[in-house]
Scaffold this active site. Structure first.
Site, PDB file in Angstrom:
ATOM      1  N   ASN A  18       0.857  -1.189   0.000  1.00  0.00           N
ATOM      2  CA  ASN A  18       0.000   0.000   0.000  1.00  0.00           C
ATOM      3  C   ASN A  18       0.891   1.236   0.000  1.00  0.00           C
ATOM      4  OD1 ASN A  18      -2.343  -1.570   0.175  1.00  0.00           O
ATOM      5  ND2 ASN A  18      -2.196  -1.700   2.394  1.00  0.00           N
ATOM      6  N   GLY A  77      -4.057   3.419   0.822  1.00  0.00           N
ATOM      7  CA  GLY A  77      -4.474   2.888   2.117  1.00  0.00           C
ATOM      8  C   GLY A  77      -3.320   2.606   3.063  1.00  0.00           C
ATOM      9  N   GLN A  78      -2.203   3.295   2.850  1.00  0.00           N
ATOM     10  CA  GLN A  78      -1.036   3.084   3.724  1.00  0.00           C
ATOM     11  C   GLN A  78      -1.265   3.734   5.078  1.00  0.00           C
ATOM     12  OE1 GLN A  78       2.646   4.613   2.095  1.00  0.00           O
ATOM     13  NE2 GLN A  78       3.887   3.659   3.697  1.00  0.00           N
ATOM     14  N   SER A  79      -1.052   2.973   6.154  1.00  0.00           N
ATOM     15  CA  SER A  79      -1.245   3.548   7.499  1.00  0.00           C
ATOM     16  C   SER A  79       0.052   3.667   8.286  1.00  0.00           C
ATOM     17  CB  SER A  79      -2.267   2.717   8.288  1.00  0.00           C
ATOM     18  OG  SER A  79      -1.787   1.402   8.494  1.00  0.00           O
ATOM     19  N   HIS A  99       6.546  -1.465   3.515  1.00  0.00           N
ATOM     20  CA  HIS A  99       6.288  -2.849   3.931  1.00  0.00           C
ATOM     21  C   HIS A  99       5.551  -3.581   2.840  1.00  0.00           C
ATOM     22  CE1 HIS A  99       3.131  -0.150   5.474  1.00  0.00           C
ATOM     23  NE2 HIS A  99       2.274  -1.137   5.282  1.00  0.00           N
ATOM     24  N   HIS A 132       3.033  -6.645   2.334  1.00  0.00           N
ATOM     25  CA  HIS A 132       2.143  -7.614   2.970  1.00  0.00           C
ATOM     26  C   HIS A 132       2.269  -8.923   2.195  1.00  0.00           C
ATOM     27  CE1 HIS A 132      -0.486  -4.607   5.185  1.00  0.00           C
ATOM     28  NE2 HIS A 132       0.012  -3.806   4.259  1.00  0.00           N
TER      29      HIS A 132
HETATM   30  P1  AMP Z   1      -0.708  -0.505   5.809  1.00  0.00           P
HETATM   31  O1  AMP Z   1      -2.141  -0.211   6.132  1.00  0.00           O
HETATM   32  O2  AMP Z   1      -0.474  -1.052   4.436  1.00  0.00           O
HETATM   33  O3  AMP Z   1       0.193   0.666   6.135  1.00  0.00           O
HETATM   34  O4  AMP Z   1      -0.281  -1.705   6.759  1.00  0.00           O
HETATM   35  C1  AMP Z   1       0.153  -1.538   8.057  1.00  0.00           C
HETATM   36  C2  AMP Z   1      -0.023  -2.883   8.736  1.00  0.00           C
HETATM   37  O5  AMP Z   1       0.743  -2.875   9.926  1.00  0.00           O
HETATM   38  C3  AMP Z   1      -1.455  -3.222   9.121  1.00  0.00           C
HETATM   39  O6  AMP Z   1      -1.844  -4.430   8.478  1.00  0.00           O
HETATM   40  C4  AMP Z   1      -1.383  -3.366  10.645  1.00  0.00           C
HETATM   41  O7  AMP Z   1      -2.218  -4.388  11.119  1.00  0.00           O
HETATM   42  C5  AMP Z   1       0.082  -3.689  10.856  1.00  0.00           C
HETATM   43  N1  AMP Z   1       0.628  -3.354  12.154  1.00  0.00           N
HETATM   44  C6  AMP Z   1       0.510  -2.186  12.831  1.00  0.00           C
HETATM   45  N2  AMP Z   1       1.195  -2.239  13.984  1.00  0.00           N
HETATM   46  C7  AMP Z   1       1.780  -3.456  14.026  1.00  0.00           C
HETATM   47  C8  AMP Z   1       2.634  -4.113  14.975  1.00  0.00           C
HETATM   48  N3  AMP Z   1       3.018  -3.525  16.098  1.00  0.00           N
HETATM   49  N4  AMP Z   1       3.053  -5.377  14.692  1.00  0.00           N
HETATM   50  C9  AMP Z   1       2.664  -5.984  13.558  1.00  0.00           C
HETATM   51  N5  AMP Z   1       1.863  -5.418  12.625  1.00  0.00           N
HETATM   52  C10 AMP Z   1       1.431  -4.166  12.854  1.00  0.00           C
END
Ligand code: AMP
Length: 114
Positions: free
Chosen positions: A87, A93-95, A100, A102
């Site tokens: 993402n 939809g990057q949070s 990273h 997935h």
């Molecule tokens: P995105 O929405 O593509 O930025 O993905 C971020 C991902 O990080 C989401 O799937 C979250 O569930 C995951 N995430 C957030 N904090 C953690 C954490 N501490 N350990 C493992 N995964 C995490």
């Protein structure tokens, strides 16, 4: 200096993660909120925001990450295929602002994504 992202904290050992693979350049760990029976995140140890933030200097790193996806899949015993998602930015939809990938597997995944 901007605050550390949650993934930088994992790299630095400030917070724990369920790590499945690590080498000099990257780290893979289980997602805390899995969207499939297998949901692993693969991140570079270098702080790169997302795919759009990669530069020509990251060519070897980007290649290493992609090749490592397969290594992680083998390690997890994924035999029926998987999906790799990066993402990128707001509409992507990057949070978490640390690159990273997935790796999703363990069930048939539908297309198109939401
Ligand atoms: P995105 O929405 O593509 O930025 O993905 C971020 C991902 O990080 C989401 O799937 C979250 O569930 C995951 N995430 C957030 N904090 C953690 C954490 N501490 N350990 C493992 N995964 C995490």
């Amino acid at each position: 200096m901007s605050a550390k992202t949650i993934f930088k904290k994992i790299i630095d050992g400030d917070i724990k993660a369920n790590v499945v693979y690590e080498d000099d350049l990257c780290l893979a760990f289980h997602d805390v909120s899995p969207q499939a029976p297998i949901h692993v995140l693969l991140i570079p140890k270098k702080e790169v925001v997302n795919v759009a933030d990669l530069t020509a200097q990251d060519e070897a790193l980007a290649g290493h990450l992609l090749l490592t996806v397969n290594k992680v899949a083998e390690k997890l015993g994924i035999s029926n295929g998987y999906r790799v998602v990066a993402n990128c930015g707001l509409d992507g939809g990057q949070s978490v602002d640390h690159l990273h990938l997935h790796i999703l597997a363990g069930r048939p995944l539908t297309w198109p994504p939401g």
